[in-house]
Design a protein around this motif. Sequence first.
Motif, mmCIF file in Angstrom:
data_model
loop_
_atom_site.group_PDB
_atom_site.id
_atom_site.type_symbol
_atom_site.label_atom_id
_atom_site.label_comp_id
_atom_site.label_asym_id
_atom_site.label_seq_id
_atom_site.Cartn_x
_atom_site.Cartn_y
_atom_site.Cartn_z
ATOM 1 N N ALA A 153 10.880 20.764 -15.572
ATOM 2 C CA ALA A 153 10.454 19.378 -15.383
ATOM 3 C C ALA A 153 9.727 18.870 -16.616
ATOM 4 C CB ALA A 153 9.568 19.265 -14.150
ATOM 5 N N ILE A 154 8.936 19.718 -17.242
ATOM 6 C CA ILE A 154 8.226 19.319 -18.461
ATOM 7 C C ILE A 154 9.216 19.092 -19.596
ATOM 8 C CG2 ILE A 154 6.583 20.129 -20.214
ATOM 9 C CD1 ILE A 154 5.089 21.514 -17.842
ATOM 10 N N ILE A 155 10.229 19.921 -19.688
ATOM 11 C CA ILE A 155 11.275 19.727 -20.713
ATOM 12 C C ILE A 155 12.015 18.418 -20.452
ATOM 13 C CG2 ILE A 155 13.474 20.627 -21.579
ATOM 14 C CD1 ILE A 155 12.265 23.474 -21.032
ATOM 15 N N ILE B 233 0.839 -1.198 0.000
ATOM 16 C CA ILE B 233 0.000 0.000 0.000
ATOM 17 C C ILE B 233 0.878 1.254 0.000
ATOM 18 C CG2 ILE B 233 -1.660 1.337 1.377
ATOM 19 C CD1 ILE B 233 -2.820 -1.397 2.279
ATOM 20 N N VAL B 234 1.938 1.243 0.789
ATOM 21 C CA VAL B 234 2.859 2.383 0.845
ATOM 22 C C VAL B 234 3.550 2.566 -0.508
ATOM 23 C CG1 VAL B 234 4.981 3.258 1.907
ATOM 24 C CG2 VAL B 234 3.200 2.247 3.338
ATOM 25 N N ALA B 235 4.003 1.481 -1.106
ATOM 26 C CA ALA B 235 4.666 1.555 -2.409
ATOM 27 C C ALA B 235 3.708 2.090 -3.471
ATOM 28 C CB ALA B 235 5.198 0.183 -2.815
ATOM 29 N N ILE B 236 2.468 1.623 -3.457
ATOM 30 C CA ILE B 236 1.479 2.111 -4.423
ATOM 31 C C ILE B 236 1.222 3.599 -4.206
ATOM 32 C CG2 ILE B 236 -0.952 1.955 -5.105
ATOM 33 C CD1 ILE B 236 -0.694 -1.107 -4.564
ATOM 34 N N PHE B 237 1.129 4.022 -2.948
ATOM 35 C CA PHE B 237 0.935 5.448 -2.661
ATOM 36 C C PHE B 237 2.094 6.274 -3.218
ATOM 37 C CE2 PHE B 237 1.880 9.115 0.001
ATOM 38 C CZ PHE B 237 0.717 9.853 -0.174
ATOM 39 N N PHE B 238 3.331 5.863 -2.921
ATOM 40 C CA PHE B 238 4.493 6.607 -3.398
ATOM 41 C C PHE B 238 4.557 6.627 -4.920
ATOM 42 C CE2 PHE B 238 7.083 5.727 0.698
ATOM 43 C CZ PHE B 238 6.469 6.795 1.330
ATOM 44 N N ALA B 239 4.230 5.508 -5.548
ATOM 45 C CA ALA B 239 4.348 5.397 -7.002
ATOM 46 C C ALA B 239 3.214 6.089 -7.737
ATOM 47 C CB ALA B 239 4.391 3.923 -7.405
ATOM 48 N N THR B 240 2.039 6.151 -7.140
ATOM 49 C CA THR B 240 0.864 6.626 -7.851
ATOM 50 C C THR B 240 0.361 7.982 -7.372
ATOM 51 O OG1 THR B 240 0.199 4.321 -8.122
ATOM 52 C CG2 THR B 240 -1.461 5.982 -8.572
ATOM 53 N N TRP B 241 0.205 8.136 -6.068
ATOM 54 C CA TRP B 241 -0.463 9.327 -5.539
ATOM 55 C C TRP B 241 0.476 10.436 -5.112
ATOM 56 C CZ3 TRP B 241 -5.058 9.502 -7.181
ATOM 57 C CH2 TRP B 241 -5.761 8.322 -7.397
ATOM 58 N N LEU B 242 1.650 10.113 -4.623
ATOM 59 C CA LEU B 242 2.587 11.147 -4.187
ATOM 60 C C LEU B 242 2.934 12.129 -5.306
ATOM 61 C CD1 LEU B 242 4.253 12.364 -1.917
ATOM 62 C CD2 LEU B 242 6.083 10.733 -2.461
ATOM 63 N N PRO B 243 3.112 11.679 -6.556
ATOM 64 C CA PRO B 243 3.381 12.655 -7.622
ATOM 65 C C PRO B 243 2.297 13.729 -7.757
ATOM 66 C CG PRO B 243 3.922 10.467 -8.383
ATOM 67 C CD PRO B 243 3.248 10.300 -7.049
ATOM 68 N N PHE B 244 1.032 13.337 -7.660
ATOM 69 C CA PHE B 244 -0.054 14.314 -7.749
ATOM 70 C C PHE B 244 -0.013 15.290 -6.574
ATOM 71 C CE2 PHE B 244 -1.896 10.729 -10.167
ATOM 72 C CZ PHE B 244 -2.079 11.380 -11.388
ATOM 73 N N ILE B 245 0.264 14.767 -5.400
ATOM 74 C CA ILE B 245 0.334 15.597 -4.205
ATOM 75 C C ILE B 245 1.471 16.613 -4.331
ATOM 76 C CG2 ILE B 245 0.839 15.557 -1.726
ATOM 77 C CD1 ILE B 245 -0.655 12.831 -1.674
ATOM 78 N N LEU B 246 2.603 16.181 -4.884
ATOM 79 C CA LEU B 246 3.747 17.082 -5.033
ATOM 80 C C LEU B 246 3.429 18.247 -5.973
ATOM 81 C CD1 LEU B 246 6.666 14.524 -5.243
ATOM 82 C CD2 LEU B 246 6.122 16.055 -3.347
ATOM 83 N N LYS C 78 14.782 20.599 -0.675
ATOM 84 C CA LYS C 78 15.226 19.405 0.059
ATOM 85 C C LYS C 78 14.075 18.436 0.258
ATOM 86 C CE LYS C 78 18.982 21.748 2.448
ATOM 87 N NZ LYS C 78 19.483 22.236 3.730
ATOM 88 N N TRP C 79 12.892 18.956 0.574
ATOM 89 C CA TRP C 79 11.718 18.094 0.724
ATOM 90 C C TRP C 79 11.334 17.447 -0.602
ATOM 91 C CZ3 TRP C 79 10.025 16.184 5.041
ATOM 92 C CH2 TRP C 79 10.265 16.864 6.227
ATOM 93 N N TYR C 80 11.468 18.201 -1.679
ATOM 94 C CA TYR C 80 11.131 17.644 -2.993
ATOM 95 C C TYR C 80 12.140 16.578 -3.426
ATOM 96 C CZ TYR C 80 6.930 20.075 -4.335
ATOM 97 O OH TYR C 80 5.623 20.473 -4.420
ATOM 98 N N PHE D 285 11.097 13.665 -14.250
ATOM 99 C CA PHE D 285 10.249 14.833 -14.006
ATOM 100 C C PHE D 285 10.466 15.378 -12.601
ATOM 101 C CE2 PHE D 285 6.356 16.819 -12.524
ATOM 102 C CZ PHE D 285 6.046 17.692 -13.553
ATOM 103 N N PHE D 286 10.430 14.487 -11.596
ATOM 104 C CA PHE D 286 10.513 14.964 -10.217
ATOM 105 C C PHE D 286 11.930 15.342 -9.804
ATOM 106 C CE2 PHE D 286 6.335 13.052 -10.238
ATOM 107 C CZ PHE D 286 5.610 14.137 -9.767
#
Length: 130
Positions: free
Chosen positions: A49-51, A5-18, A111-113, A94-95
């Motif tokens: 990041a888009i480039i 569940i943690v891995a799925i969150f980091f892989a899927t949802w954390l990018p949107f949150i960032l 640093k957080w990013y 991107f990130f």
Amino acid sequence: MLGSIVAIFFATWLPFILILFLFIFEWHTRKGKKISSVFRVSIILLAPAIIALTISELIKFIAPSPRPFLVFDITPLISVSEGMGSFPSSHATFFAALALTAYLQNHRLGKWYFAAMILVALGRIAVGVH
């Protein structure tokens, strides 16, 4: 189970949150400014990041590489649209660019990013797509 569940969150949802947090951070730090000004600054911060993402996708198009679930015959924890887009990781590219841009704008935020970028990359590996 919790690790998945943690891995799925980091892989899927954390990018949107960032990305959402970037807009919220800019809005908060530019109090009194018009929302269009905050939006413009946020887009400027996203531009590198888009480039980087565009270059990553171009590399994948020129030299596709199979994802681990194809090579090792495993079932990934998330679905992806393309089986030949393993390297370079568009998410990591991107990130990483977003984290560097954020760092140049605000060292503490950057640093957080960078930490979040590592979590996204590790999450993508853990779910079996990189």
